[in-house]
Write an enzyme that holds these catalytic residues in place. Structure first.
Site, PDB file in Angstrom:
ATOM      1  N   GLY B  47       0.817  -1.204   0.000  1.00  0.00           N
ATOM      2  CA  GLY B  47       0.000   0.000   0.000  1.00  0.00           C
ATOM      3  C   GLY B  47       0.846   1.246   0.000  1.00  0.00           C
ATOM      4  N   CYS B  96       7.410   0.310   6.708  1.00  0.00           N
ATOM      5  CA  CYS B  96       6.842   1.427   5.950  1.00  0.00           C
ATOM      6  C   CYS B  96       7.884   1.962   4.971  1.00  0.00           C
ATOM      7  CB  CYS B  96       6.435   2.525   6.936  1.00  0.00           C
ATOM      8  SG  CYS B  96       5.598   3.911   6.180  1.00  0.00           S
ATOM      9  N   HIS B 142      -1.504   7.531   7.596  1.00  0.00           N
ATOM     10  CA  HIS B 142      -0.712   8.546   6.887  1.00  0.00           C
ATOM     11  C   HIS B 142      -1.550   9.786   6.559  1.00  0.00           C
ATOM     12  CE1 HIS B 142       3.082   6.467   6.304  1.00  0.00           C
ATOM     13  NE2 HIS B 142       2.486   5.409   5.789  1.00  0.00           N
TER      14      HIS B 142
END
Lengths: 173, 166
Positions: B47, B96, B142
């Site tokens: 993602g 991440c 985010h």
């Protein structure tokens, strides 16, 4: 040129060990990398990667006053490499059962034969003095697949040890 | 299309709260395409959120369909996503694109109900669980200026928090 060292410090636990050791290193211009610090029994154990331009003799003399004051044992070992080489574990193994000799040996030997590279292991003895229980947590890389590790450890379940092998699915987002 | 620069922590812009998308125009389409190209250029990300490329609109992309044994709704472009229901919790390991070389344990809802718009502004609604639900929650953070680092839980304590009983 920057050099990396592995520092090991062990001593009777008391308040201020981490603060005093790291302050001495900081004031001498050293930098910390990855570290592991934990109390085992009544002792506090420190293993840390330290980057220093000064050399191991200088590191030793910087720490000597703290080591003497707190009664620590210090070992300094020059190492290759540095940061940002962290492998990502893909398997987690949880083991627990009544405490008996040989649990760690049997689990890790069978897992190693099945391709496990251990990245992190911690174990503890809980329960009571008369009925101690052993708890073992391992994270690692299953170089021959998680199923291979699971299969290798399955026979140990018959000896009354609970073993749970699970993949670690790391989400990158 | 272009591969954009990914903001990395501690860049303050990762703390910015993103604005809802109001116009579904050609500019939006171009930005979405760039975002996807950037995701695919990274190291295996399932993602990406627009804020990670300094585009502060509420857009994210999630696609866990490439993973084995993982329930999913395919390749998703989600605009103005809102979680309307949460259920259960689970600890999982996250990393991440904006936090290289570190992974840690994070608690997320196990199941979510999600409302969103697609890239043309059509309404979407999903019931999600497991890894896909985790990915959406990670990316939605985010949009609110949060990182998984803000939600870390101890690696050492998870024996008693995970669901080990089957």
């Amino acid at each position: 040129m920057s050099n990396w060292y592995m520092l090991t410090l062990v001593g009777k636990d008391q308040p201020g060990i981490v603060a005093r050791v790291t302050t001495a290193l900081f004031e001498a211009g050293s930098n910390l990398g990855e570290t592991s610090m934990i109390r085992l029994g009544e002792y506090f154990t420190v293993m840390m990667m330290v980057r220093s331009d000064a050399g191991d003799d200088a590191l030793c003399s910087v720490l000597q006053p703290v080591v003497d004051a707190l009664g620590l044992v210090l070992h300094i070992h020059a190492i290759d490499g540095g940061l940002h080489h962290r492998p990502i574990p893909d398997v987690c193994i949880l083991v627990h059962g009544g405490d008996r000799a040989g649990i760690v040996s049997q689990v890790t030997s069978k897992a190693a034969q099945a391709g496990l590279n251990i990245l992190d292991l911690e174990s503890d003895v809980g329960g009571t003095e008369s009925e101690p229980i052993y708890i073992l947590q391992i994270e690692g890389m299953a170089t021959q697949g998680v199923e291979s590790v699971e299969k290798a450890l399955a026979p140990l379940q018959a000896d009354g040890v609970k073993i749970d092998v699970r993949p670690i699915d790391t989400l990158i987002g | 299309m272009a591969v954009l620069e990914i903001l990395t922590y501690p860049d303050d812009r990762l703390r910015q709260v993103s604005e809802p998308v109001k116009q579904f125009d050609a500019a939006l389409q171009g930005c979405i395409d760039d975002l996807e190209e950037t995701r695919l250029a990274g190291p295996g990300a399932v993602g990406i959120a627009a804020a990670q490329v300094a585009w502060f609109q509420r857009v994210l992309i999630v696609d866990v369909s490439g993973r084995k044994k993982t329930g999913n709704h395919g390749h998703l472009i989600l605009v103005n996503p809102e979680i309307t229901e949460w259920d259960g919790f689970a600890i999982g390991r996250e990393g991440c694109l904006s936090v290289p070389d570190y992974t840690g344990n994070v608690v997320r809802a196990e199941r979510i109900q999600l409302d969103a718009l697609d890239r043309d502004g059509n309404a979407l609604c999903f019931d999600m669980e497991g890894f896909e639900a985790r990915a959406v929650q990670h990316e939605m953070d985010h949009l609110d200026g949060l990182l998984f680092l803000d939600r870390l839980v101890s690696r050492r304590q998870d024996l008693f928090q995970r669901k080990v009983y089957k």
